[in-house]
Write a protein that holds these residues in place. Structure first.
Motif, PDB file in Angstrom:
ATOM      1  N   SER A   1       4.151   4.420  -4.888  1.00 13.70           N
ATOM      2  CA  SER A   1       4.645   4.411  -5.937  1.00 13.70           C
ATOM      3  C   SER A   1       4.479   3.031  -6.597  1.00 13.70           C
ATOM      4  CB  SER A   1       6.519   4.385  -5.819  1.00 13.70           C
ATOM      5  OG  SER A   1       6.528   5.877  -5.678  1.00 13.70           O
TER       6      SER A   1
ATOM      7  N   GLU B   1      -4.146  11.238  -8.120  1.00 15.94           N
ATOM      8  CA  GLU B   1      -3.667   9.986  -8.315  1.00 15.94           C
ATOM      9  C   GLU B   1      -4.087   9.528  -9.646  1.00 15.94           C
ATOM     10  OE1 GLU B   1      -3.400   7.081  -5.639  1.00 15.94           O
ATOM     11  OE2 GLU B   1      -2.055   8.284  -4.233  1.00 15.94           O
TER      12      GLU B   1
ATOM     13  N   MET C   1       5.360  10.073  -4.734  1.00 17.71           N
ATOM     14  CA  MET C   1       5.939   8.961  -5.352  1.00 17.71           C
ATOM     15  C   MET C   1       7.401   9.003  -5.131  1.00 17.71           C
ATOM     16  SD  MET C   1       4.046   8.213  -9.026  1.00 17.71           S
ATOM     17  CE  MET C   1       4.842   6.620  -9.381  1.00 17.71           C
TER      18      MET C   1
END
Length: 300
Positions: free
Chosen positions: A87, A169, A254
């Motif tokens: 994150s 991502e 995340m």
């Protein structure tokens, strides 16, 4: 005769924001904090109360059960540490890209004629008129294998087969940059439009080249706006759930998505509360740093 009324008015004016914070931040935070020390169980609600009244021999006792295993599990299981690290990395990457895109846009807006600036501000804020969820869904159609982006690149001959962008991502970073870019542009623009153009003119008159004047004058003066924009993007991006869930797929880890899974899939409310408390503490550090910079730089 009017002094007591003025004093009461000032107290009320100060008390209202604190009452708002107590009702909608402090009280929910205390509930989650207490819940993070409880024990999970199969039932409704799915946790054992931390505080419980027991009657023994005609006397009433208050029993307090604090369970720290929920916090220890966060450090024992690498999944949560990896979620926190992922994150932070994704949020920092998105913030940096948003800064690289947003600063030139804000600078161009600040140097436009004043009569044009309201229309440019309207263009920046126009996406907020559409639902956030719909805008993220639109990026799914753009980034998928047979989406608009791959179709355009194939038509131009840049690639010979579709790129896998969705469920990575990279797609999450793109979604973060797109969604939070206005929060980067607006504070930087608010800072840049107050700069005195005479400073740059004086630098040029003294023999300073435009690029050097930009780094020595414009960027240092814009530092408060840059810091404000970075924190306005970074802090919500760390706990983002919708963007990684829709654009990142199952492989994107995340902490916001992990928190949702613990609450609604695993139904481990105590562990999920511990994750939420740790995430809040993780975000308190940049907030405190921002407040220190704000005091040091005397931001308005």
């Amino acid at each position: 005769m009017n002094e007591p009324r003025v004093g009461a008015g000032r107290v009320l004016l100060v008390a209202l924001p604190f009452a708002w914070l107590a009702a909608f931040f402090l009280f929910p935070f205390l509930i989650v904090l207490v819940l993070s020390f409880s024990e999970p169980t199969l039932g409704q609600p799915p946790f054992v109360p931390v505080l419980e009244w027991l009657e023994e021999a005609g006397e009433l006792y208050l029993v307090v059960r604090l369970r720290i295993q929920n916090y220890l599990a966060l450090f024992a299981d690498g999944l949560y540490l990896a979620a926190f690290a992922s994150s932070l990395r994704i949020a920092a990457t998105g913030t940096l890209i948003a800064l690289l895109i947003g600063f030139p846009i804000a600078l161009g807006m600040a140097r436009c004629p004043p009569r044009v600036r309201p229309f440019l501000l309207l263009a920046i804020m126009l996406p907020f008129w559409t639902s956030f969820l719909i805008r993220v869904y639109a990026w799914m159609g753009i980034l998928k294998d047979d989406g608009i982006l791959n179709g355009l690149l194939l038509a131009l001959g840049v690639i010979d087969r579709p790129l896998r962008i969705l469920d990575t991502e990279a797609a999450v970073v793109i979604g973060i940059v797109y969604s939070y870019l206005p929060f980067m542009i607006l504070p930087i623009f608010a800072n840049l439009e107050r700069h005195d153009p005479a400073l740059l003119e004086a630098a040029v008159d003294l023999g300073c080249r435009p690029l050097k004047a930009f780094w020595r004058i414009t960027v240092p003066l814009a530092r408060p706006g840059i810091l404000a924009g970075c924190f306005l993007v970074f802090i919500p991006a760390v706990g983002e759930f919708v963007i990684p869930d829709l654009l990142g797929g199952a492989d994107t880890l995340m902490i916001g998505r992990t928190l949702w899974l613990e609450f609604f899939v695993n139904r481990d409310w105590p562990l999920a509360s511990a994750v939420a408390i740790c995430m809040l503490l993780l975000l308190v550090v940049p907030i405190v740093l921002f407040q220190r910079f704000q005091t040091f730089l005397r931001l308005p």
